[in-house]
Write an enzyme that holds these catalytic residues in place. Sequence first.
Site, mmCIF file in Angstrom:
data_model
loop_
_atom_site.group_PDB
_atom_site.id
_atom_site.type_symbol
_atom_site.label_atom_id
_atom_site.label_comp_id
_atom_site.label_asym_id
_atom_site.label_seq_id
_atom_site.Cartn_x
_atom_site.Cartn_y
_atom_site.Cartn_z
ATOM 1 N N LYS A 1 27.618 -3.808 -1.780
ATOM 2 C CA LYS A 1 28.894 -3.799 -1.913
ATOM 3 C C LYS A 1 29.693 -3.079 -0.683
ATOM 4 O O LYS A 1 30.808 -3.115 -0.519
ATOM 5 C CB LYS A 1 29.583 -3.048 -3.085
ATOM 6 C CG LYS A 1 28.952 -3.386 -4.297
ATOM 7 C CD LYS A 1 29.419 -2.401 -5.457
ATOM 8 C CE LYS A 1 28.613 -2.485 -6.762
ATOM 9 N NZ LYS A 1 28.563 -1.179 -7.626
ATOM 10 N N ARG B 1 0.908 -1.096 0.017
ATOM 11 C CA ARG B 1 -0.004 -0.082 -0.020
ATOM 12 C C ARG B 1 0.849 1.171 0.097
ATOM 13 O O ARG B 1 0.621 2.419 -0.881
ATOM 14 C CB ARG B 1 -0.988 -0.019 1.111
ATOM 15 C CG ARG B 1 -2.049 -0.642 1.042
ATOM 16 C CD ARG B 1 -2.633 -1.241 2.514
ATOM 17 N NE ARG B 1 -1.437 -2.359 2.714
ATOM 18 C CZ ARG B 1 -1.557 -3.614 2.308
ATOM 19 N NH1 ARG B 1 -2.741 -3.963 1.703
ATOM 20 N NH2 ARG B 1 -0.740 -4.584 2.488
ATOM 21 N N THR B 2 1.815 1.242 0.874
ATOM 22 C CA THR B 2 2.653 2.825 1.081
ATOM 23 C C THR B 2 3.508 3.008 -0.240
ATOM 24 O O THR B 2 3.358 4.110 -0.716
ATOM 25 C CB THR B 2 3.258 2.340 2.234
ATOM 26 O OG1 THR B 2 2.770 2.137 3.425
ATOM 27 C CG2 THR B 2 4.136 3.898 2.524
ATOM 28 N N HIS C 1 5.076 5.745 11.351
ATOM 29 C CA HIS C 1 4.539 5.530 10.199
ATOM 30 C C HIS C 1 3.405 6.561 9.912
ATOM 31 O O HIS C 1 2.272 6.441 10.120
ATOM 32 C CB HIS C 1 3.861 4.012 10.316
ATOM 33 C CG HIS C 1 3.483 3.703 8.580
ATOM 34 N ND1 HIS C 1 3.782 4.779 7.573
ATOM 35 C CD2 HIS C 1 2.910 2.665 8.269
ATOM 36 C CE1 HIS C 1 3.316 4.031 6.522
ATOM 37 N NE2 HIS C 1 2.961 2.489 6.811
ATOM 38 N N ARG D 1 11.457 3.804 3.390
ATOM 39 C CA ARG D 1 10.946 2.818 4.372
ATOM 40 C C ARG D 1 12.362 1.968 4.849
ATOM 41 O O ARG D 1 12.858 1.521 3.860
ATOM 42 C CB ARG D 1 9.807 1.781 3.876
ATOM 43 C CG ARG D 1 9.450 0.599 4.752
ATOM 44 C CD ARG D 1 8.254 -0.076 4.321
ATOM 45 N NE ARG D 1 7.073 0.760 4.603
ATOM 46 C CZ ARG D 1 5.864 -0.045 4.858
ATOM 47 N NH1 ARG D 1 5.575 -1.242 4.526
ATOM 48 N NH2 ARG D 1 4.849 0.818 5.007
#
Length: 306
Positions: free
Chosen positions: A84, A55-56, A133, A105
């Site tokens: 790396k 959703r986000t 959030h 996120r």
Amino acid sequence: MENTLYGCDIVSMQDLPLSRIQLILEAAARLKEQRTTHLLANKIIAHCFFEPSTRTRLSFETATLRLGGSVVGFSSDEALSIQKGETLHDTIRMVTEYADLIIIRHPKEGAARLAADVSSKPVVNAGDGANQHPTQALLDLFTIQECQQRLDGLAIALVGDLKYGRAIHSFAQACMLFDVRLFLVAPDSLALPESICNTLKKVGVRFSFHQSIEEVIPKIDILYMTRIQQERFSEVQYQQVGKQYILTPKMLSSARPNLKILHPLPRVNEIEVGVDLTPYAHYFEQAANGIYVRQALLSLLLNKSL
Ligand code: CP
């Protein structure tokens, strides 16, 4: 109203006093009516998702594209130079050169704050570990305002994993700005963190602790469900606790007519599919509102005036 969001970072609910929330909710309501505009024309938004999301990520992408902006980014770190040995600091330091705004996120608490400290462009926290959030809380508020026609004078139950749920943490903090009564329904091991309870107390939000959903249903306007995270329990404990927090259509027989059920999603088994067919289910509408709220937020962060 002055746009106090222009150029800001949105890392936690601390960045969102009531005046800013009102600005976002009003813009979101206008954008829901209007649908397409070009408020993000010539803007490049970096979508940096180090953790899974449906959703986000997709609602931020839809919001960006519908407003005429462009998206760069990734949905895991598998193809990044992090493999790396590059640090998050240096990764963000580079992305800030390529984009006008960064959405991040990350599984670690504090990652969004680090990104905001490194970046010269606005940073939006799309969820950092078990911490915050904030854009979920914004769309929760927008949805409640829309379905109850108010944000004050409501009784709200928060159910499930109140300890580790970042959506719950941000939403509980948002509740501090409104006249609401909270019912906290969770096993003792997943209770709302003491620091949040202390702040709720300090600002005068009334709340109480409960063990079962049934006992609060007749008293509430909003039932905010969350997933009990199986990984936090042994199999035996999960079988005991998990079953206690599964919402069934039968449990809604004593609900107020205006009750709406919210859930940040994804759900696993905590809301039976049969509940989707009741007039109380509102979680898919809630998720759909993510587009308008995120459109509003991006527009306000990147335009001096709308
Ligand atoms: N509500 C929410 O954050 O959902 P996703 O994890 O799918 O983005």
